[in-house]
Design an enzyme around this catalytic site. Structure first.
Site, PDB file in Angstrom:
ATOM      1  N   GLY A   9       0.799  -1.223   0.000  1.00  0.00           N
ATOM      2  CA  GLY A   9       0.000   0.000   0.000  1.00  0.00           C
ATOM      3  C   GLY A   9       0.831   1.273   0.000  1.00  0.00           C
ATOM      4  N   ASN A  10       1.977   1.249   0.705  1.00  0.00           N
ATOM      5  CA  ASN A  10       2.763   2.487   0.809  1.00  0.00           C
ATOM      6  C   ASN A  10       3.469   2.855  -0.500  1.00  0.00           C
ATOM      7  OD1 ASN A  10       4.553   0.316   1.110  1.00  0.00           O
ATOM      8  ND2 ASN A  10       6.013   1.587   2.210  1.00  0.00           N
ATOM      9  N   LYS A 125     -13.551 -10.002   4.702  1.00  0.00           N
ATOM     10  CA  LYS A 125     -12.925  -8.738   4.287  1.00  0.00           C
ATOM     11  C   LYS A 125     -13.975  -7.630   4.156  1.00  0.00           C
ATOM     12  CE  LYS A 125      -9.266  -6.788   2.120  1.00  0.00           C
ATOM     13  NZ  LYS A 125      -7.941  -6.674   2.707  1.00  0.00           N
ATOM     14  N   LYS A 205      -2.913  -9.973  -2.203  1.00  0.00           N
ATOM     15  CA  LYS A 205      -1.914  -9.721  -3.249  1.00  0.00           C
ATOM     16  C   LYS A 205      -0.591 -10.444  -2.985  1.00  0.00           C
ATOM     17  CE  LYS A 205       1.270  -6.358  -1.724  1.00  0.00           C
ATOM     18  NZ  LYS A 205       1.182  -6.632  -0.324  1.00  0.00           N
ATOM     19  N   LYS A 267       2.719 -12.293   3.876  1.00  0.00           N
ATOM     20  CA  LYS A 267       4.006 -12.121   3.176  1.00  0.00           C
ATOM     21  C   LYS A 267       4.940 -13.289   3.474  1.00  0.00           C
ATOM     22  CE  LYS A 267       3.482  -7.195   3.806  1.00  0.00           C
ATOM     23  NZ  LYS A 267       2.438  -7.110   2.778  1.00  0.00           N
TER      24      LYS A 267
END
Ligand code: ADP
Ligand code: MG
Length: 305
Positions: A9-10, A125, A205, A267
């Protein structure tokens, strides 16, 4: 090396202006990696963007009868389009500044999920507008109370099974193109006897990037996020940076609960899945700033066999 770079996101930000600015900074880092001689595929998240698109339609519908709810897979496709545009634009500009004769392309990507995935039985979600309980129950979608702020629609986050366009992506990257693909985890589709159909869901993602990296047989999955390293004892006085870790050790840390669900855990699990499938593979979790030095082994958390 063939590298799948997964942007968090960043790398993008929360408005169009911020996203263009961040994409330009991100593009500098991506081009640094290209200058090192690597072939790259860039994937990215879309949480805030897809939420905003969905919200715009559901709010717009309240004031203008011509506007209607946009199905979630279409919202995902729209977000891939404009995020892809920003990244494609920023990377091309940066290539030009550096006099690098390479071309960049972004590809709308569908990702198959299993219609019997257990995630569909318990959507988790939260997305889009907030509603009162009464309004929410009239929506006809699964809803859940979201952290005391009201009721929201919830959708499922199933696991990616197959990247539909992986052959096209691989052909492009093997021929020297820089490819932006699998945005937002890909557009979720189910396979109905060979017929692909969009479905309301959102794919993580990090898991989708891992699947993509596997399908194009990349050498490295580079996950770029807000922190330089994955940590154990995160947030505690004895927290510790992980620098160089084997897959089996990382599995152990994961089972011990060192990585938070919804942020670092996907991740770590994406990295484990990608690396353990083939001896020569590695995954790196680090920040955008540290990306190229992490590839040289001087920063970040590297997971290897
Ligand atoms: P992205 O948008 O890149 O996916 P996330 O916010 O989902 O970013 O995940 C990155 C965040 O995970 C970090 O900013 C950090 O706050 C959090 N985090 C949770 N557990 C850990 C951990 N064990 N080590 C490092 N960061 C962690
Ligand atoms: Mg995340």
């Amino acid at each position: 090396m063939k590298i799948v770079i997964a942007l968090g996101g960043n790398a993008l930000g929360n408005s169009v202006a911020e996203q263009k600015e961040n994409a330009a900074l991100t593009a500098k880092k991506i081009v640094e990696i290209i200058k090192m001689g690597h072939n790259v595929i860039v994937s990215h998240g879309n949480g805030p963007q897809v939420g905003l698109i969905n919200l715009a339609f559901s709010e717009g519908k309240k004031v203008n009868p011509k506007v209607y709810d946009m199905p979630f897979s279409e919202c995902g496709a729209m977000s891939q389009g404009y995020i892809g545009y920003h990244l494609q634009n920023a990377i091309a500009n940066e290539l030009a500044i550096n006099h690098i004769n390479k071309k960049v392309v972004s590809l709308i990507t569908q990702v198959e999920v299993d219609k019997d995935d257990k995630a569909f039985l318990d959507p988790t979600k939260p997305i889009g507008s907030f509603y009162s309980k009464e309004e929410a129950l009239k929506l006809g979608y699964p809803v859940k109370e979201d952290a005391g702020r009201g009721y929201r629609r919830v959708i499922a986050s199933p696991k990616p099974v197959k990247i539909i366009e992986s052959e096209q992506i691989n052909t492009l990257v093997n021929n020297g193109f820089i490819v932006v693909a699998c945005g937002g985890g890909g557009i979720p589709v189910i396979n109905n006897n060979g017929h692909l159909e969009g479905i309301d869901a959102v794919i993580d993602k990090d898991y989708a990037s891992s699947k993509l990296a596997d399908e194009v047989n990349a050498d490295c999955l580079l996950i770029l996020t807000a922190v330089d390293n994955a940590l154990i004892n995160f947030g505690l006085p004895n927290e510790e940076k992980l620098t160089d870790v084997t897959v089996s050790k990382m599995k152990e840390y994961n089972l011990q609960g060192h990585f938070k669900a919804g942020s670092m855990k996907p991740k770590v699990e994406a990295s484990i899945e990608f690396v353990q499938a083939c001896n020569k593979r590695k995954a790196i979790i680090t920040s955008i700033e540290a990306a190229s030095i992490a590839l040289k082994g001087l920063s970040g958390t590297t997971i290897h066999n």
